[in-house]
Design a protein around this motif. Structure first.
Motif, PDB file in Angstrom:
ATOM      1  N   GLY A 209       0.823  -1.202   0.000  1.00  0.00           N
ATOM      2  CA  GLY A 209       0.000   0.000   0.000  1.00  0.00           C
ATOM      3  C   GLY A 209       0.858   1.254   0.000  1.00  0.00           C
ATOM      4  O   GLY A 209       2.099   1.195   0.003  1.00  0.00           O
ATOM      5  N   PRO A 210       0.227   2.422   0.035  1.00  0.00           N
ATOM      6  CA  PRO A 210       0.963   3.684   0.014  1.00  0.00           C
ATOM      7  C   PRO A 210       1.910   3.858   1.208  1.00  0.00           C
ATOM      8  O   PRO A 210       2.934   4.511   1.097  1.00  0.00           O
ATOM      9  N   HIS A 211       1.543   3.269   2.344  1.00  0.00           N
ATOM     10  CA  HIS A 211       2.380   3.336   3.553  1.00  0.00           C
ATOM     11  C   HIS A 211       2.558   1.909   4.077  1.00  0.00           C
ATOM     12  O   HIS A 211       1.897   1.511   5.042  1.00  0.00           O
ATOM     13  N   PRO A 212       3.450   1.133   3.451  1.00  0.00           N
ATOM     14  CA  PRO A 212       3.609  -0.274   3.848  1.00  0.00           C
ATOM     15  C   PRO A 212       3.954  -0.404   5.337  1.00  0.00           C
ATOM     16  O   PRO A 212       4.710   0.384   5.892  1.00  0.00           O
ATOM     17  N   LEU A 213       3.366  -1.410   5.957  1.00  0.00           N
ATOM     18  CA  LEU A 213       3.606  -1.697   7.369  1.00  0.00           C
ATOM     19  C   LEU A 213       4.737  -2.690   7.569  1.00  0.00           C
ATOM     20  O   LEU A 213       5.293  -2.772   8.661  1.00  0.00           O
ATOM     21  N   ALA A 214       5.023  -3.466   6.546  1.00  0.00           N
ATOM     22  CA  ALA A 214       5.985  -4.552   6.699  1.00  0.00           C
ATOM     23  C   ALA A 214       6.598  -4.901   5.348  1.00  0.00           C
ATOM     24  O   ALA A 214       6.197  -4.365   4.309  1.00  0.00           O
ATOM     25  N   HIS A 215       7.554  -5.811   5.432  1.00  0.00           N
ATOM     26  CA  HIS A 215       8.202  -6.382   4.254  1.00  0.00           C
ATOM     27  C   HIS A 215       8.133  -7.888   4.398  1.00  0.00           C
ATOM     28  O   HIS A 215       7.923  -8.397   5.507  1.00  0.00           O
ATOM     29  N   ALA A 216       8.345  -8.600   3.314  1.00  0.00           N
ATOM     30  CA  ALA A 216       8.374 -10.056   3.412  1.00  0.00           C
ATOM     31  C   ALA A 216       9.346 -10.625   2.398  1.00  0.00           C
ATOM     32  O   ALA A 216       9.458 -10.129   1.272  1.00  0.00           O
ATOM     33  N   LEU A 217      10.045 -11.652   2.827  1.00  0.00           N
ATOM     34  CA  LEU A 217      10.796 -12.510   1.924  1.00  0.00           C
ATOM     35  C   LEU A 217       9.963 -13.768   1.764  1.00  0.00           C
ATOM     36  O   LEU A 217       9.311 -14.216   2.715  1.00  0.00           O
ATOM     37  N   VAL A 218       9.967 -14.325   0.576  1.00  0.00           N
ATOM     38  CA  VAL A 218       9.256 -15.573   0.348  1.00  0.00           C
ATOM     39  C   VAL A 218      10.218 -16.629  -0.159  1.00  0.00           C
ATOM     40  O   VAL A 218      11.240 -16.319  -0.783  1.00  0.00           O
ATOM     41  N   ALA A 219       9.879 -17.862   0.133  1.00  0.00           N
ATOM     42  CA  ALA A 219      10.572 -19.016  -0.433  1.00  0.00           C
ATOM     43  C   ALA A 219       9.633 -19.539  -1.507  1.00  0.00           C
ATOM     44  O   ALA A 219       8.566 -20.090  -1.196  1.00  0.00           O
ATOM     45  N   ALA A 220       9.983 -19.309  -2.769  1.00  0.00           N
ATOM     46  CA  ALA A 220       9.112 -19.653  -3.882  1.00  0.00           C
ATOM     47  C   ALA A 220       9.667 -20.846  -4.651  1.00  0.00           C
ATOM     48  O   ALA A 220      10.868 -20.896  -4.941  1.00  0.00           O
ATOM     49  N   THR A 221       8.792 -21.780  -4.970  1.00  0.00           N
ATOM     50  CA  THR A 221       9.194 -22.939  -5.756  1.00  0.00           C
ATOM     51  C   THR A 221       9.230 -22.561  -7.233  1.00  0.00           C
ATOM     52  O   THR A 221       8.752 -21.493  -7.635  1.00  0.00           O
ATOM     53  N   GLU A 222       9.759 -23.471  -8.045  1.00  0.00           N
ATOM     54  CA  GLU A 222       9.847 -23.225  -9.487  1.00  0.00           C
ATOM     55  C   GLU A 222       8.479 -22.993 -10.115  1.00  0.00           C
ATOM     56  O   GLU A 222       8.355 -22.265 -11.098  1.00  0.00           O
ATOM     57  N   ASP A 223       7.440 -23.631  -9.556  1.00  0.00           N
ATOM     58  CA  ASP A 223       6.096 -23.477 -10.123  1.00  0.00           C
ATOM     59  C   ASP A 223       5.298 -22.351  -9.468  1.00  0.00           C
ATOM     60  O   ASP A 223       4.097 -22.229  -9.680  1.00  0.00           O
ATOM     61  N   GLY A 224       5.965 -21.525  -8.667  1.00  0.00           N
ATOM     62  CA  GLY A 224       5.327 -20.343  -8.095  1.00  0.00           C
ATOM     63  C   GLY A 224       4.637 -20.558  -6.766  1.00  0.00           C
ATOM     64  O   GLY A 224       4.077 -19.613  -6.210  1.00  0.00           O
ATOM     65  N   GLU A 225       4.639 -21.772  -6.245  1.00  0.00           N
ATOM     66  CA  GLU A 225       4.060 -22.016  -4.919  1.00  0.00           C
ATOM     67  C   GLU A 225       4.964 -21.401  -3.856  1.00  0.00           C
ATOM     68  O   GLU A 225       6.178 -21.313  -4.045  1.00  0.00           O
ATOM     69  N   LEU A 226       4.378 -21.002  -2.743  1.00  0.00           N
ATOM     70  CA  LEU A 226       5.177 -20.478  -1.638  1.00  0.00           C
ATOM     71  C   LEU A 226       5.422 -21.591  -0.627  1.00  0.00           C
ATOM     72  O   LEU A 226       4.481 -22.209  -0.135  1.00  0.00           O
ATOM     73  N   ALA A 227       6.701 -21.823  -0.346  1.00  0.00           N
ATOM     74  CA  ALA A 227       7.101 -22.837   0.625  1.00  0.00           C
ATOM     75  C   ALA A 227       7.274 -22.220   2.005  1.00  0.00           C
ATOM     76  O   ALA A 227       7.364 -22.940   2.995  1.00  0.00           O
ATOM     77  N   GLY A 228       7.341 -20.902   2.069  1.00  0.00           N
ATOM     78  CA  GLY A 228       7.502 -20.237   3.353  1.00  0.00           C
ATOM     79  C   GLY A 228       7.640 -18.745   3.201  1.00  0.00           C
ATOM     80  O   GLY A 228       7.710 -18.221   2.076  1.00  0.00           O
ATOM     81  N   LEU A 229       7.677 -18.061   4.339  1.00  0.00           N
ATOM     82  CA  LEU A 229       7.859 -16.619   4.317  1.00  0.00           C
ATOM     83  C   LEU A 229       8.519 -16.141   5.593  1.00  0.00           C
ATOM     84  O   LEU A 229       8.487 -16.817   6.622  1.00  0.00           O
ATOM     85  N   ALA A 230       9.116 -14.988   5.495  1.00  0.00           N
ATOM     86  CA  ALA A 230       9.663 -14.261   6.637  1.00  0.00           C
ATOM     87  C   ALA A 230       9.116 -12.843   6.538  1.00  0.00           C
ATOM     88  O   ALA A 230       9.453 -12.110   5.603  1.00  0.00           O
ATOM     89  N   ALA A 231       8.236 -12.478   7.465  1.00  0.00           N
ATOM     90  CA  ALA A 231       7.649 -11.136   7.486  1.00  0.00           C
ATOM     91  C   ALA A 231       8.401 -10.314   8.528  1.00  0.00           C
ATOM     92  O   ALA A 231       8.624 -10.775   9.646  1.00  0.00           O
ATOM     93  N   TYR A 232       8.797  -9.107   8.147  1.00  0.00           N
ATOM     94  CA  TYR A 232       9.621  -8.290   9.035  1.00  0.00           C
ATOM     95  C   TYR A 232       9.352  -6.815   8.830  1.00  0.00           C
ATOM     96  O   TYR A 232       8.752  -6.390   7.845  1.00  0.00           O
ATOM     97  N   SER A 233       9.816  -6.043   9.804  1.00  0.00           N
ATOM     98  CA  SER A 233       9.790  -4.587   9.695  1.00  0.00           C
ATOM     99  C   SER A 233      11.018  -4.067  10.437  1.00  0.00           C
ATOM    100  O   SER A 233      11.774  -4.835  11.013  1.00  0.00           O
ATOM    101  N   PHE A 234      11.194  -2.780  10.391  1.00  0.00           N
ATOM    102  CA  PHE A 234      12.331  -2.167  11.077  1.00  0.00           C
ATOM    103  C   PHE A 234      11.828  -1.368  12.266  1.00  0.00           C
ATOM    104  O   PHE A 234      10.805  -0.693  12.181  1.00  0.00           O
ATOM    105  N   LEU A 235      12.531  -1.497  13.372  1.00  0.00           N
ATOM    106  CA  LEU A 235      12.173  -0.795  14.602  1.00  0.00           C
ATOM    107  C   LEU A 235      13.257   0.212  14.947  1.00  0.00           C
ATOM    108  O   LEU A 235      14.446  -0.074  14.811  1.00  0.00           O
ATOM    109  N   TRP A 236      12.826   1.366  15.430  1.00  0.00           N
ATOM    110  CA  TRP A 236      13.759   2.405  15.855  1.00  0.00           C
ATOM    111  C   TRP A 236      13.279   2.961  17.180  1.00  0.00           C
ATOM    112  O   TRP A 236      12.064   3.128  17.364  1.00  0.00           O
TER     113      TRP A 236
END
Length: 156
Positions: free
Chosen positions: A48-75
């Motif tokens: 969105g215009p003001h993202p709350l988080a970021h994510a890394l995904v583990a994607a298979t060759e056929d586009g399925e998601l095998a996992g994710l890591a959702a994160y943000s930065f704290l100050w």
């Protein structure tokens, strides 16, 4: 099958929303949000215009998601630096034990190291999730003592 670790992109929103439902079920959730609502919130939170988080995904060759890591930065973290806070690390059942989780953690360390001013990574694990705790210990991480987590709901 090969798995690629990469930043999530808008084309992943439907798969991420489905994965979030899987995570909710994993943690015992029963009052699940309708899929269209969850998909819209996933889109807004990550892209969105003001993202709350970021994510890394583990994607298979056929586009399925095998996992994710959702994160943000704290100050602030140490002094005026900031920290990468891992909110959710999840690997789908069929992919557990294959190295996907370790690769997601390695990629998160790369993200944190590449960000100027980021001094550390932090995350929590549920005390009643011994598998997660063993996983982090197997990667060489040790549990810290001295923190108590507080949580309160916020009425809308």
């Amino acid at each position: 099958m090969t798995v690629t670790i990469r930043p999530a992109h808008p084309d992943d929103v439907a798969a991420l929303a489905a994965l979030i439902e899987e995570i909710e079920r994993f943690y015992g959730g029963t009052a699940l949000q309708p899929f269209p609502e969850r998909r819209a919130q996933t889109q807004e939170a990550l892209f969105g215009p003001h993202p709350l988080a970021h994510a890394l995904v583990a994607a298979t060759e056929d586009g399925e998601l095998a996992g994710l890591a959702a994160y943000s930065f704290l100050w602030p973290a140490s002094g005026t630096t900031h920290a990468l806070f891992l909110k959710e690390l999840y690997v789908c059942d069929g992919w557990r034990g294959t190295g996907v989780g370790a690769r997601l953690m390695d990629s998160l360390r790369e993200v944190a190291s590449a960000r100027p001013g980021c001094s550390r990574m932090e995350w929590m694990a549920d005390t009643n999730n011994p598998a997660a705790r063993r996983f982090y210990e197997s990667l060489g991480f040790t549990e810290l003592e001295g923190k108590v987590v507080y949580r309160v709901g916020v009425e809308e």
